[in-house]
Scaffold this motif. Structure first.
Motif, PDB file in Angstrom:
ATOM      1  N   PRO A 165       6.174   1.712   6.294  1.00 10.40           N
ATOM      2  CA  PRO A 165       6.573   1.374   4.922  1.00 10.40           C
ATOM      3  C   PRO A 165       6.279   2.496   3.944  1.00 10.40           C
ATOM      4  O   PRO A 165       7.055   2.765   3.032  1.00 10.40           O
ATOM      5  N   THR A 166       5.153   3.164   4.159  1.00  7.58           N
ATOM      6  CA  THR A 166       4.770   4.265   3.287  1.00  7.58           C
ATOM      7  C   THR A 166       5.837   5.356   3.323  1.00  7.58           C
ATOM      8  O   THR A 166       6.273   5.855   2.289  1.00  7.58           O
ATOM      9  N   GLY A 167       6.241   5.694   4.539  1.00  3.01           N
ATOM     10  CA  GLY A 167       7.277   6.714   4.697  1.00  3.01           C
ATOM     11  C   GLY A 167       8.555   6.323   3.988  1.00  3.01           C
ATOM     12  O   GLY A 167       9.186   7.150   3.317  1.00  3.01           O
ATOM     13  N   ILE A 168       8.921   5.043   4.090  1.00  2.00           N
ATOM     14  CA  ILE A 168      10.162   4.575   3.472  1.00  2.00           C
ATOM     15  C   ILE A 168      10.098   4.732   1.956  1.00  2.00           C
ATOM     16  O   ILE A 168      10.936   5.386   1.350  1.00  2.00           O
ATOM     17  N   VAL A 169       9.063   4.108   1.346  1.00  2.00           N
ATOM     18  CA  VAL A 169       8.953   4.162  -0.116  1.00  2.00           C
ATOM     19  C   VAL A 169       8.852   5.614  -0.583  1.00  2.00           C
ATOM     20  O   VAL A 169       9.500   6.026  -1.542  1.00  2.00           O
ATOM     21  N   SER A 170       8.026   6.383   0.140  1.00  2.38           N
ATOM     22  CA  SER A 170       7.816   7.778  -0.225  1.00  2.38           C
ATOM     23  C   SER A 170       9.135   8.537  -0.263  1.00  2.38           C
ATOM     24  O   SER A 170       9.441   9.240  -1.220  1.00  2.38           O
ATOM     25  N   ALA A 171       9.947   8.361   0.785  1.00  2.00           N
ATOM     26  CA  ALA A 171      11.215   9.070   0.872  1.00  2.00           C
ATOM     27  C   ALA A 171      12.196   8.576  -0.186  1.00  2.00           C
ATOM     28  O   ALA A 171      12.863   9.365  -0.852  1.00  2.00           O
ATOM     29  N   ILE A 193       0.850  -1.184   0.000  1.00  2.00           N
ATOM     30  CA  ILE A 193       0.000   0.000   0.000  1.00  2.00           C
ATOM     31  C   ILE A 193       0.891   1.240   0.000  1.00  2.00           C
ATOM     32  O   ILE A 193       0.475   2.333  -0.407  1.00  2.00           O
ATOM     33  N   ALA A 194       2.125   1.043   0.443  1.00  2.00           N
ATOM     34  CA  ALA A 194       3.076   2.144   0.508  1.00  2.00           C
ATOM     35  C   ALA A 194       3.422   2.668  -0.884  1.00  2.00           C
ATOM     36  O   ALA A 194       3.787   3.830  -1.039  1.00  2.00           O
ATOM     37  N   ILE A 253       4.283   7.265  -4.438  1.00  2.00           N
ATOM     38  CA  ILE A 253       4.289   7.912  -5.754  1.00  2.00           C
ATOM     39  C   ILE A 253       3.600   9.275  -5.682  1.00  2.00           C
ATOM     40  O   ILE A 253       4.190  10.299  -6.006  1.00  2.00           O
ATOM     41  N   VAL A 254       2.331   9.274  -5.225  1.00  2.00           N
ATOM     42  CA  VAL A 254       1.578  10.533  -5.175  1.00  2.00           C
ATOM     43  C   VAL A 254       2.298  11.535  -4.281  1.00  2.00           C
ATOM     44  O   VAL A 254       2.437  12.711  -4.616  1.00  2.00           O
ATOM     45  N   SER A 255       2.762  11.040  -3.140  1.00  2.79           N
ATOM     46  CA  SER A 255       3.437  11.908  -2.175  1.00  2.79           C
ATOM     47  C   SER A 255       4.623  12.612  -2.816  1.00  2.79           C
ATOM     48  O   SER A 255       4.779  13.830  -2.692  1.00  2.79           O
TER      49      SER A 255
END
Lengths: 278, 278, 278, 278
Positions: free
Chosen positions: C229-235, B226-227, B232-234
């Protein structure tokens, strides 16, 4: 006049105790208030648990009155000790403090009346006392700012979600029909919100192949668009944080009056004149 | 010719009322339209609620006709007042406006025919009128841009999710078999999408240990991936926002022709020559 | 020798058709293959749907054989037309292509044997053919890179999630006991994964107050740690994107040999010597 | 004295084997320990599975004793070989190692006592041995740092979530009443957490229209605010990563004492004086 001074002095001391956490008395007051709020919340919860509330009826009854009387005194003290009472009374905390005190009195006056159920519901609204606690939470300014900055965008986004749910909900109502639990469009829209937000109770679930296909599409869409609010807050927060790192200060050049100088800058970025730091 | 001018004048005024929100008449028109759209949506929803629709049949029937006639006039007025009607008719809003008007007329013509159910479904499509509302939502350009920029990547990602669901769904069908509710591969794939997107209805759930193990793996995978869209959008949104903050302009140096100067820069970042701002 | 040249020529043409999408024949080959893959997936799915598979048995049987024979020729052609067949055979796509072809032949040889169920499962593995499609998806390099870069961290994170689930699962087993559906520790751990990943089937749910309290804690924890995980991928993605924006090139200074110069830099950031751009 | 030296030597060797993974013996020790931990976890899980534990009772009993004795020796060896045993004993891993060893002994002493159930629960706490494994996971410093940095903010956020759940839970209790499964305020708050975190078991679900409307609002709110913790971690992680890329070091200029120099900088960014790197 001496009398007047004494009154002012007494009011000022009360103000210190209630509004300032730095003095020893103020700290004790805060801790007592915090404990009473938490106790009060626990009592409201206990009251609603069947077996428990019957056993502890007397205890809950008297505890509630003690807490309410304390809150009454607190409310009156806050009004007395402040210079502009109206400002406090109509502030967020003023309203919360009022609502924290009034329910029990109301239930006292209405007792014996037929509207017992409504009164009971009213009494339960004491739960809003928990908002009094927010006084003690650190401001966490940056976070609040990021949410505030992205609020408008998130609302537009959530509105778009509702629009999507209304349309897909109607389609599901047409496809699935009333036998599958999609009894009306509002129910279908409710189901659609449950699905899109990935909550998924399962009290209503599509049974026809076409319905399941549409449901799968809604889910995947929900999985994809959850990224949008996250991306917004993430970016806003990142931006607000970066602004804090670079530390643009409010200094302005003595020569050309240009502002937005970086912290620690020694020369004006506009005219090259020396900047004098404090 | 005077006649012609008058016609043009009359058309122009209509155009102002319909397309421009700045004039008083235009604002009133917008508010009336907005209210009618919302009322219409509420009526469609009410129509589907069993008990409610029987009691209020007459009211709903006449209200719907009034709203539809208003929308008909609006549609005709929009076509008349614009210079190139074809451009409006085949635009997104043109189609939405047409679909908002036609269902009731169709149901009127087809009444008495055997295809009653289809007609009813058709009438429900009036729900798409809610899309008319999007005219009134602020553009929120940056957000739309970020989504547009990351659309391709999110689609690839969602396609990958579907591929994963097809494979794991087939494996679950083999492992769990038809006794556990995994009746066919499409059903298993549907279950897999329900699980991976963390919706989790619970209408179908694995019962064998191996099935539960695979289900747990799918969930953890879903929780981890889900990340990806969020990231991507972030990042896209963050990038589009940064570009807006730094404000790189299209100016180019008169001396060395270097471009990408920051807004407000006074000297070329490449050769040091003075830049002339507009 | 002429013969040999002709063979090479023939092989080269085959290579062009199969491996290159730029030639007209290559494009046709790709489209036919794509359609056959999708058809094949649909047939596998249809086969598993009870009512449907009985009606269309003959159609599915012959279609499957035609597709399999085409895939067989494709597999052989790919081996022949490439210079180093071993490299293809043991590559990811080589294995997928092999597995896409073999199931039907195996089911043909094993027919009549007692292991009917296993053979059926084997046939269903044709679903993996869908992976052949990934040849046609754009690389989306940056996205793949971001995931690759954050893979290690996400795995550590997911491992931590599993550890948390094992511990809380055991606690729930102790608290709730076997009456509430928490029959064994593995089941409890499974429930815990279902809850922490916010899937929430509801097939097992805590019923004791203490169990519900722990469940609430797990949920809130899951809601909080999904951010990781979101933070990781995002960064990572943001970083990989920024690297692409800043464009650090591989150029090195002719004077001091320092590298990592920004694109368009004219002077070495290390010694100030002029840089010669290509 | 020779005796003393030998003792020290022997202790040092033990220290090398246990605490250092670089020597061959140390590596073997680590691998054996890792396998025993995993086996132990599997045995605890097997013990809880009804059918399985009866068949393999003897095997599980003796295996458990062997593993426990090994862990006992490991614990004693760790205490002996370290210079300051107290520091180890009261460290995180010291406590985990102690808790990994003691349950079986306790169950041995208390056997035959009436508190059989408690003892069984105690034995299951061996599951905490899995935390011993965290010694072998790479530090992944940046990730840990990002979580640590955003911990305070995430806690404030999660506290806000709990406050929202208490208030909306009470409202749902008032709206839905006890017939719909909302038996008491704690249960309603539990339901609210289940809904807001998008878990959605479905064991309790609103049935009245007003309740479903409020539920829909809670869901959409949950869908919107999940963005907050994600945004925080994402931004913190991004910041910690950027700091790592730029590599600001702790060096300070010998001339003007300015600090925060970039790694590899040769001249002070403040006064232009040469910097001497280590």
């Amino acid at each position: 006049m001496n009398q007047k001074l004494q009154t002012r002095n007494w009011k000022q001391k009360l103000h210190e105790v209630i509004y300032e956490a730095d003095t020893p008395m103020g700290r004790i007051f805060d801790v007592v208030l915090l404990i009473l709020i938490l106790l009060s919340i626990i009592f409201v919860m206990m009251e609603s648990v069947k077996g428990l509330s019957e056993k502890t009826y007397d205890f809950l009854y008297y505890s509630e009155w003690i807490i309410t009387i304390f809150f009454t005194f607190e409310y009156i003290a806050r009004i007395i000790s402040i210079k502009k009472p109206a400002k406090y009374i109509f502030s967020f905390y003023g309203i919360i403090d009022f609502l924290s005190t009034i329910p029990l009195y109301l239930s006292f006056f209405f007792i014996g009346s037929s509207a017992l159920l409504t009164v009971r519901a009213l009494r339960l609204l004491r739960i809003f006392r928990i908002l009094k606690i927010s006084r003690y939470i650190g401001e966490s300014n940056k976070l609040a700012k990021a949410i505030k900055d992205s609020r408008a965008k998130i609302l537009v986004f959530l509105f778009a979600v509702v629009v999507v749910c209304i349309i897909t909900g109607t389609l599901m109502y047409i496809i699935e029909g009333e036998e599958s639990g999609f009894k009306s469009i509002p129910i279908s829209v409710y189901w659609c919100i449950v699905t899109l937000t990935t909550v998924g109770y399962g009290d209503i679930a599509p049974v026809t192949p076409v319905g399941q296909l549409l449901a799968a599409l809604i889910m995947i869409m929900g999985y994809g668009i959850i990224a949008v609010p996250t991306g917004i807050v993430s970016a806003e927060y990142s931006a607000s944080q970066k602004a804090a790192i670079v530390n643009i200060n409010s200094q302005s050049c003595s020569n050309c009056n240009a502002s937005k100088h970086q912290d620690g800058a020694k020369f004006c970025h506009n005219c090259g004149h020396t900047l004098f730091n404090d």
